[in-house]
Write a protein that holds these residues in place. Sequence first.
Motif, mmCIF file in Angstrom:
data_model
loop_
_atom_site.group_PDB
_atom_site.id
_atom_site.type_symbol
_atom_site.label_atom_id
_atom_site.label_comp_id
_atom_site.label_asym_id
_atom_site.label_seq_id
_atom_site.Cartn_x
_atom_site.Cartn_y
_atom_site.Cartn_z
ATOM 1 N N PRO A 38 6.993 0.424 3.839
ATOM 2 C CA PRO A 38 5.966 -0.619 3.848
ATOM 3 C C PRO A 38 5.673 -1.111 5.262
ATOM 4 N N GLU A 39 4.394 -1.314 5.562
ATOM 5 C CA GLU A 39 3.991 -1.719 6.901
ATOM 6 C C GLU A 39 4.496 -3.113 7.266
ATOM 7 N N PHE A 40 4.428 -4.057 6.317
ATOM 8 C CA PHE A 40 4.804 -5.440 6.604
ATOM 9 C C PHE A 40 5.960 -5.928 5.742
ATOM 10 N N GLY A 41 6.759 -5.050 5.206
ATOM 11 C CA GLY A 41 7.852 -5.427 4.326
ATOM 12 C C GLY A 41 7.423 -5.328 2.872
ATOM 13 N N LYS A 42 8.395 -5.395 1.973
ATOM 14 C CA LYS A 42 8.080 -5.281 0.538
ATOM 15 C C LYS A 42 7.177 -6.418 0.065
ATOM 16 N N TRP A 43 7.543 -7.653 0.398
ATOM 17 C CA TRP A 43 6.733 -8.817 0.050
ATOM 18 C C TRP A 43 6.081 -9.331 1.318
ATOM 19 N N SER A 44 4.808 -9.707 1.242
ATOM 20 C CA SER A 44 4.109 -10.131 2.448
ATOM 21 C C SER A 44 3.064 -11.186 2.142
ATOM 22 N N TRP A 45 2.953 -12.187 3.020
ATOM 23 C CA TRP A 45 1.808 -13.099 3.005
ATOM 24 C C TRP A 45 0.812 -12.466 3.953
ATOM 25 N N ASN A 46 -0.360 -12.086 3.460
ATOM 26 C CA ASN A 46 -1.284 -11.253 4.230
ATOM 27 C C ASN A 46 -2.190 -12.019 5.178
ATOM 28 N N ASP A 47 -2.811 -13.097 4.684
ATOM 29 C CA ASP A 47 -3.836 -13.727 5.505
ATOM 30 C C ASP A 47 -4.158 -15.139 5.036
ATOM 31 N N LEU A 48 -4.892 -15.840 5.877
ATOM 32 C CA LEU A 48 -5.436 -17.155 5.568
ATOM 33 C C LEU A 48 -6.846 -17.191 6.129
ATOM 34 N N MET A 49 -7.824 -17.567 5.292
ATOM 35 C CA MET A 49 -9.219 -17.542 5.691
ATOM 36 C C MET A 49 -9.858 -18.898 5.417
ATOM 37 N N VAL A 50 -10.730 -19.348 6.326
ATOM 38 C CA VAL A 50 -11.519 -20.561 6.171
ATOM 39 C C VAL A 50 -12.975 -20.178 6.383
ATOM 40 N N GLY A 51 -13.850 -20.680 5.504
ATOM 41 C CA GLY A 51 -15.247 -20.294 5.636
ATOM 42 C C GLY A 51 -16.212 -21.317 5.060
ATOM 43 N N ILE A 52 -17.502 -21.007 5.215
ATOM 44 C CA ILE A 52 -18.589 -21.839 4.698
ATOM 45 C C ILE A 52 -19.594 -20.973 3.958
ATOM 46 N N ASP A 53 -20.286 -21.574 3.000
ATOM 47 C CA ASP A 53 -21.408 -20.953 2.288
ATOM 48 C C ASP A 53 -22.577 -21.926 2.343
ATOM 49 N N TRP A 54 -23.767 -21.384 2.587
ATOM 50 C CA TRP A 54 -24.957 -22.213 2.669
ATOM 51 C C TRP A 54 -26.072 -21.539 1.868
ATOM 52 N N ALA A 55 -26.554 -22.206 0.831
ATOM 53 C CA ALA A 55 -27.656 -21.680 0.015
ATOM 54 C C ALA A 55 -28.953 -21.857 0.797
ATOM 55 N N ILE A 56 -29.574 -20.732 1.191
ATOM 56 C CA ILE A 56 -30.779 -20.805 2.005
ATOM 57 C C ILE A 56 -32.055 -20.574 1.205
ATOM 58 N N ASP A 65 -27.746 -16.671 -0.153
ATOM 59 C CA ASP A 65 -26.742 -17.469 0.551
ATOM 60 C C ASP A 65 -26.414 -16.807 1.881
ATOM 61 N N LEU A 66 -26.178 -17.645 2.872
ATOM 62 C CA LEU A 66 -25.645 -17.218 4.152
ATOM 63 C C LEU A 66 -24.210 -17.710 4.210
ATOM 64 N N TYR A 67 -23.279 -16.882 4.672
ATOM 65 C CA TYR A 67 -21.882 -17.304 4.719
ATOM 66 C C TYR A 67 -21.219 -16.819 6.004
ATOM 67 N N ALA A 68 -20.153 -17.516 6.373
ATOM 68 C CA ALA A 68 -19.388 -17.164 7.569
ATOM 69 C C ALA A 68 -17.935 -17.559 7.339
ATOM 70 N N SER A 69 -17.026 -16.843 7.997
ATOM 71 C CA SER A 69 -15.603 -17.171 7.860
ATOM 72 C C SER A 69 -14.830 -16.631 9.047
ATOM 73 N N VAL A 70 -13.629 -17.150 9.195
ATOM 74 C CA VAL A 70 -12.654 -16.597 10.140
ATOM 75 C C VAL A 70 -11.342 -16.428 9.372
ATOM 76 N N LYS A 71 -10.724 -15.274 9.568
ATOM 77 C CA LYS A 71 -9.482 -14.958 8.859
ATOM 78 C C LYS A 71 -8.401 -14.601 9.870
ATOM 79 N N GLN A 72 -7.202 -15.127 9.638
ATOM 80 C CA GLN A 72 -6.035 -14.820 10.443
ATOM 81 C C GLN A 72 -5.146 -13.912 9.600
#
Length: 166
Positions: A38-56, A65-72
């Motif tokens: 396994p690349e990151f071990g058997k059990w892994s917390w993969n990511d955390l993402m924060v984003g926005i959605d805007w109905a245009i 909808d237009l959307y944007a996010s950043v993920k770690q």
Amino acid sequence: FDTKFERFVMADKFGYGVSDAFAIHVATSGSYDSSDHPEFGKWSWNDLMVGIDWAILEHGETQADLYASVKQVYDTKHDLETIEYNWTIGVCVGRMTKNWTLAGIVELDYIKDDLPHHDKDAWAMTVGLQGQYLLNSRWNITGELDFDFDLYDTYYDEMQLVFEMG
């Protein structure tokens, strides 16, 4: 055709509607990898993402909808080391009726690693279809079919066709 599943991912997304047209959200995922290496071990917390959605656009059953996010993205095998960031901007256009929804998406991603021994970045794009069908007031079926590909430099090993269902 290889049908052996070695990696299972579970994800959840929480959102808050600030107004009828604007929402913020946070998402995370974890995985279990039963492969021999396994690349990151058997059990892994993969990511955390924060984003926005805007109905245009909201015109009858047609919506956009237009959307944007950043993920770690993390490597939990090495004490929750951040290995990359992924910035996304996209648009989703579709039709929403009483019982079903069908939408097309176009997404642009910029991916930058956060490892001291690498200096890699890449541009990638996703085009796809998303759908939902309401079975009754308590149950629905969702599905998504995406095509991921590189625009500049190599992020994906090859072009990917991704299918999700829930």
